[in-house]
Scaffold this motif. Structure first.
Motif, PDB file in Angstrom:
ATOM      1  N   UNK A 101      40.586  11.261  -8.265  1.00 20.01           N
ATOM      2  CA  UNK A 101      40.847  11.947  -7.029  1.00 20.01           C
ATOM      3  C   UNK A 101      40.896  13.454  -7.298  1.00 20.01           C
ATOM      4  N   UNK A 102      40.110  14.223  -6.529  1.00 17.50           N
ATOM      5  CA  UNK A 102      40.058  15.673  -6.703  1.00 17.50           C
ATOM      6  C   UNK A 102      41.229  16.334  -6.006  1.00 17.50           C
ATOM      7  N   UNK A 103      41.676  17.404  -6.631  1.00 17.84           N
ATOM      8  CA  UNK A 103      42.745  18.177  -6.008  1.00 17.84           C
ATOM      9  C   UNK A 103      42.139  19.386  -5.309  1.00 17.84           C
ATOM     10  N   UNK A 104      42.956  20.068  -4.538  1.00 13.02           N
ATOM     11  CA  UNK A 104      42.516  21.254  -3.806  1.00 13.02           C
ATOM     12  C   UNK A 104      42.074  22.380  -4.745  1.00 13.02           C
ATOM     13  N   UNK A 105      42.642  22.443  -5.943  1.00 13.39           N
ATOM     14  CA  UNK A 105      42.392  23.566  -6.845  1.00 13.39           C
ATOM     15  C   UNK A 105      41.030  23.498  -7.530  1.00 13.39           C
ATOM     16  N   UNK A 106      40.427  22.348  -7.660  1.00  8.84           N
ATOM     17  CA  UNK A 106      39.159  22.233  -8.376  1.00  8.84           C
ATOM     18  C   UNK A 106      38.045  23.058  -7.745  1.00  8.84           C
ATOM     19  N   UNK A 107      37.823  23.001  -6.423  1.00 11.23           N
ATOM     20  CA  UNK A 107      36.778  23.856  -5.847  1.00 11.23           C
ATOM     21  C   UNK A 107      37.070  25.348  -6.030  1.00 11.23           C
ATOM     22  N   UNK A 108      38.333  25.723  -5.955  1.00 12.10           N
ATOM     23  CA  UNK A 108      38.703  27.125  -6.147  1.00 12.10           C
ATOM     24  C   UNK A 108      38.436  27.546  -7.588  1.00 12.10           C
ATOM     25  N   UNK A 109      38.772  26.690  -8.541  1.00 11.30           N
ATOM     26  CA  UNK A 109      38.518  26.986  -9.951  1.00 11.30           C
ATOM     27  C   UNK A 109      37.011  27.108 -10.193  1.00 11.30           C
ATOM     28  N   UNK A 110      36.236  26.190  -9.601  1.00 14.53           N
ATOM     29  CA  UNK A 110      34.777  26.235  -9.754  1.00 14.53           C
ATOM     30  C   UNK A 110      34.222  27.528  -9.162  1.00 14.53           C
ATOM     31  N   UNK A 111      34.721  27.927  -8.007  1.00 16.17           N
ATOM     32  CA  UNK A 111      34.299  29.173  -7.373  1.00 16.17           C
ATOM     33  C   UNK A 111      34.645  30.361  -8.266  1.00 16.17           C
ATOM     34  N   UNK A 112      35.840  30.377  -8.811  1.00 16.30           N
ATOM     35  CA  UNK A 112      36.274  31.471  -9.691  1.00 16.30           C
ATOM     36  C   UNK A 112      35.388  31.569 -10.925  1.00 16.30           C
ATOM     37  N   UNK A 113      35.049  30.424 -11.506  1.00 17.50           N
ATOM     38  CA  UNK A 113      34.180  30.415 -12.681  1.00 17.50           C
ATOM     39  C   UNK A 113      32.779  30.905 -12.317  1.00 17.50           C
ATOM     40  N   UNK A 114      32.314  30.517 -11.144  1.00 17.94           N
ATOM     41  CA  UNK A 114      30.999  30.972 -10.674  1.00 17.94           C
ATOM     42  C   UNK A 114      30.996  32.482 -10.493  1.00 17.94           C
ATOM     43  N   UNK A 115      32.025  33.003  -9.863  1.00 16.21           N
ATOM     44  CA  UNK A 115      32.116  34.444  -9.647  1.00 16.21           C
ATOM     45  C   UNK A 115      32.205  35.190 -10.971  1.00 16.21           C
ATOM     46  N   UNK A 116      32.968  34.676 -11.905  1.00 14.15           N
ATOM     47  CA  UNK A 116      33.075  35.298 -13.230  1.00 14.15           C
ATOM     48  C   UNK A 116      31.708  35.337 -13.913  1.00 14.15           C
ATOM     49  N   UNK A 117      30.984  34.242 -13.839  1.00 14.50           N
ATOM     50  CA  UNK A 117      29.648  34.177 -14.448  1.00 14.50           C
ATOM     51  C   UNK A 117      28.693  35.170 -13.773  1.00 14.50           C
ATOM     52  N   UNK A 118      28.764  35.283 -12.453  1.00 13.56           N
ATOM     53  CA  UNK A 118      27.926  36.242 -11.718  1.00 13.56           C
ATOM     54  C   UNK A 118      28.277  37.666 -12.138  1.00 13.56           C
ATOM     55  N   UNK A 119      29.553  37.963 -12.288  1.00 20.95           N
ATOM     56  CA  UNK A 119      29.968  39.299 -12.730  1.00 20.95           C
ATOM     57  C   UNK A 119      29.424  39.602 -14.125  1.00 20.95           C
ATOM     58  N   UNK A 120      29.429  38.612 -15.009  1.00 20.90           N
ATOM     59  CA  UNK A 120      28.869  38.804 -16.350  1.00 20.90           C
ATOM     60  C   UNK A 120      27.389  39.169 -16.276  1.00 20.90           C
ATOM     61  N   UNK A 121      26.649  38.434 -15.455  1.00 19.48           N
ATOM     62  CA  UNK A 121      25.215  38.703 -15.295  1.00 19.48           C
ATOM     63  C   UNK A 121      24.996  40.095 -14.715  1.00 19.48           C
ATOM     64  N   UNK A 122      25.759  40.431 -13.682  1.00 21.26           N
ATOM     65  CA  UNK A 122      25.594  41.729 -13.041  1.00 21.26           C
ATOM     66  C   UNK A 122      25.959  42.877 -13.989  1.00 21.26           C
ATOM     67  N   UNK A 123      26.920  42.670 -14.877  1.00 22.92           N
ATOM     68  CA  UNK A 123      27.258  43.690 -15.869  1.00 22.92           C
ATOM     69  C   UNK A 123      26.091  43.925 -16.825  1.00 22.92           C
TER      70      UNK A 123
END
Length: 116
Positions: free
Chosen positions: A1-23
Motif C-alpha cells: 500500500x502506497x503512502x501519501x509521501x511516495x509521490x512527493x518523494x518521487x517528485x522531489x527526486x525528479x526535480x533534483x535530477x532536473x536541477x543537476x542536468x540544468x546546472x
C-alpha cells in the motif's frame, strides 16, 4: 500500500535530477555545442561558425566546462600548425536523444508561436 509521501518523494527526486542536468547544461550554448558534436568531430573554428551568435571567448569557456563534465574530449593533433579537435564522449553521446527532443519541441513551438 502506497503512502501519501511516495509521490512527493518521487517528485522531489525528479526535480533534483532536473536541477543537476540544468546546472551542467546551463546557458544558451552548451546544448547546441553538444548537438553539433553528436554528429561529427569538429575543430574550434568549425564550432564557432556552426553555433551562430556565440563569441570565441564564450565558446572556449563552454568547451572547458563540457570537457570538465566528461561530455566532450579535446584532442590536440600532431599537425603543423597544431590542430585541436573536439568530439563527444560515449557518455556525452547519451545526450543525443535529448538534443533531438529539444529540437523537435523547439520547431513545434516556433511554428505555433510564429506560424512558420
Amino acid at each position: 500500500m502506497k503512502t501519501e509521501k511516495e509521490p512527493i518523494k518521487e517528485c522531489s527526486q525528479t526535480i533534483l535530477a532536473i536541477h543537476d542536468v540544468m546546472d551542467i547544461l546551463n546557458g544558451k550554448w552548451k546544448v547546441s555545442i553538444i548537438a553539433c558534436l553528436c554528429y561529427k568531430k569538429m575543430r574550434y573554428s568549425e564550432l564557432l561558425r556552426e553555433v551562430k551568435g556565440i563569441s570565441g571567448r564564450m565558446l572556449s569557456r563552454e568547451l572547458k566546462e563540457l570537457e570538465m563534465n566528461q561530455l566532450i574530449i579535446r584532442n590536440v593533433l600532431d599537425t603543423q600548425p597544431v590542430t585541436v579537435e573536439y568530439e563527444i564522449t560515449e557518455y556525452g553521446s547519451t545526450l543525443k536523444s535529448l538534443t533531438h527532443t529539444i529540437a523537435e519541441w523547439g520547431m513545434k513551438h516556433r511554428k505555433r508561436i510564429m506560424g512558420k
